[in-house]
Design a protein around this motif. Sequence first.
Motif, short mmCIF file in Angstrom:
data_model
loop_
_atom_site.label_atom_id
_atom_site.label_comp_id
_atom_site.label_asym_id
_atom_site.label_seq_id
_atom_site.Cartn_x
_atom_site.Cartn_y
_atom_site.Cartn_z
N ARG A 216 0.82 -1.21 0.00
CA ARG A 216 0.00 0.00 0.00
C ARG A 216 0.86 1.25 0.00
NH1 ARG A 216 -5.46 -0.33 0.51
NH2 ARG A 216 -6.07 -2.51 0.43
N CYS A 217 0.33 2.26 -0.66
CA CYS A 217 1.04 3.52 -0.78
C CYS A 217 1.13 4.23 0.57
CB CYS A 217 0.29 4.39 -1.78
SG CYS A 217 0.96 6.05 -1.90
N PRO A 218 2.35 4.59 0.98
CA PRO A 218 2.48 5.29 2.27
C PRO A 218 1.85 6.69 2.24
CG PRO A 218 4.63 5.09 1.17
CD PRO A 218 3.64 4.34 0.33
N GLU A 219 1.63 7.21 1.05
CA GLU A 219 1.06 8.56 0.93
C GLU A 219 -0.47 8.54 0.98
OE1 GLU A 219 2.94 11.43 0.61
OE2 GLU A 219 4.69 10.11 0.90
N CYS A 220 -1.08 7.66 0.17
CA CYS A 220 -2.53 7.73 0.06
C CYS A 220 -3.24 6.41 0.38
CB CYS A 220 -2.93 8.19 -1.35
SG CYS A 220 -2.66 6.94 -2.61
N ASN A 221 -2.45 5.39 0.78
CA ASN A 221 -3.02 4.10 1.19
C ASN A 221 -3.70 3.28 0.08
OD1 ASN A 221 -3.08 2.29 3.34
ND2 ASN A 221 -5.23 2.74 3.76
N VAL B 299 4.74 1.45 -7.73
CA VAL B 299 4.19 2.70 -8.23
C VAL B 299 2.73 2.80 -7.79
CG1 VAL B 299 3.81 4.11 -10.28
CG2 VAL B 299 5.66 2.42 -10.26
N CYS B 300 2.36 3.94 -7.26
CA CYS B 300 0.97 4.13 -6.82
C CYS B 300 0.13 4.58 -8.01
CB CYS B 300 0.89 5.15 -5.70
SG CYS B 300 -0.81 5.50 -5.22
N LYS B 301 -0.99 3.87 -8.23
CA LYS B 301 -1.86 4.17 -9.35
C LYS B 301 -2.55 5.52 -9.16
CE LYS B 301 -3.50 -0.17 -8.95
NZ LYS B 301 -4.30 -1.38 -9.07
N ARG B 302 -2.73 5.86 -7.89
CA ARG B 302 -3.54 7.03 -7.61
C ARG B 302 -2.71 8.32 -7.55
NH1 ARG B 302 -6.72 6.79 -2.36
NH2 ARG B 302 -8.38 8.31 -2.48
N CYS B 303 -1.61 8.28 -6.79
CA CYS B 303 -0.88 9.55 -6.63
C CYS B 303 0.52 9.52 -7.25
CB CYS B 303 -0.78 9.91 -5.15
SG CYS B 303 0.38 8.89 -4.22
N ASN B 304 0.85 8.39 -7.94
CA ASN B 304 2.13 8.27 -8.63
C ASN B 304 3.35 8.22 -7.71
OD1 ASN B 304 1.52 7.89 -11.30
ND2 ASN B 304 1.06 10.07 -11.58
N HIS B 305 3.14 7.99 -6.46
CA HIS B 305 4.27 7.86 -5.54
C HIS B 305 5.08 6.61 -5.94
CE1 HIS B 305 6.43 8.24 -1.75
NE2 HIS B 305 6.29 6.93 -1.58
N ARG B 306 6.41 6.72 -5.93
CA ARG B 306 7.26 5.59 -6.32
C ARG B 306 8.19 5.19 -5.19
NH1 ARG B 306 7.79 5.14 -11.82
NH2 ARG B 306 9.72 3.95 -11.64
ZN LIG Z 1 -0.53 6.97 -3.44
#
Ligand SMILES: [Zn+2]
Length: 449
Positions: free
Chosen positions: A393-398, A411-418
């Motif tokens: 899970r993305c640490p930024e947006c879960n 890679v986060c699908k939602r916020c593009n965090h890598r």
């Molecule tokens: Zn994210």
Amino acid sequence: MITLENIPPATVQYDEDVSRRIVLDRVVFTVYCPFLFKYIGKSHNKQAFHEWKEKFPKNIVRVFDYSNKNSMGIKFPTERWSSDPIESQEGEVISDLTLSFTAPYVGYAYCNFNRLYMKQKGINPYEDTYKFTNVLPIYLNDEKELLNEMCVTFSDHVQELKFIYSEYLKKIFDLDIEELARDLELQETDYTSLVEVSVKQAEVDVEFLGCDQVQFEYIAETRKSNYMLRCGDWTQTEYYSKNLKSIPIQFKRYQKGAGINRHEFTWSKDASRNWLKFEDPELLYESILLGISESYLKYGFQFEGIRPIKLDGESLLQEFAEWWKLSLDITKTIIYGGATVVKFDRTTKNLREKLQRNNLIVKLESDFGQKRGIYRFSDAVERIRQALNGIYRCPECNSLMDYDYEEFAHVCKRCNHRISYSFERCSHDTEFVKFETIEPIEDDEEVKK
Ligand SMILES: [Zn+2]
């Protein structure tokens, strides 16, 4: 170590799509021939005892005969983990049969169905991460197919056991039950109907894959209010029942290996006898499922409702790291990094040994230019990577993150965090066209347990 306490309550959710499998493990059978109880006495067969004690002194064991009296018996392996013939006495025992020297010569059989299944399927556990011959590799995760096949293995084994038992009666006691049945003009004269097999005790396991023990700690929490006995030994096994003798279903739970949380039910008495008696694999399948439901229910849980608490990938990787006694960074690099080949020297001997001990690396095959100090990650690493897919899970947006196989990054699908895991790669070694070779990855002395 993650504990329930450091997971904020708001984030406690159950994971609905986790892989689960049901396997039969160690089973003990009683094998006997009912009509013999009537037609032969109850005495100890001295002649056979002395004859076989001379031939196979090491195979003589103590047994309880059918009336629970101490007696002598003879034990032979019926299947081994070895390509050598059974008589060679080599290899790990998969199944064995013990016959009492006291008439009517009741037999006790043992079978490790995990081992038997792997042998039949040609799976070599020594090549997998766990190096145990009594746990299936993690990639076997088709619950239905696996249990179906195990039921077939079980039913076939019961049939085989009848044959082996009747042959042993001939060999050891010079007793041909089919001939005797004909002489006595019995209705049934075939060994398949003359010999009865009943299950004395069986371990039936529900294994949750890609899961860690912490994800099921709520079971212990729930049981605490009741009469649960929790044994915090070094194996971290939790027993949810007092003792086996008083009840026919024992429940314990432990981490069988990295990513395998095993809920083990030991069925005995009526439970084992009635729930595993079917010689028809389809009925057996249904009977096992029903038995598991009843077992969970006995401890206050609904089988279909049992799910692990959702953890993010980071916490799960932390558990893998602790299991392997490595740092979180190295663990991430191993699982998600781009290298397939790694090179070690004297300064990284320690790390190499840890990786080897956990079967995470193997020596590079000669076809690919085997060389001193050059290893590749084992296939188990790729399987773990796959098993962990879809949990990061993305640490930024879960949101759930995707693994990018080309960039070695999440890679986060939602916020593009890598989150990138790539090794520093060296390309000076042109021998390894198929692989990327890297220089020693750093050892970390700090991680100890
Ligand atoms: Zn994210």
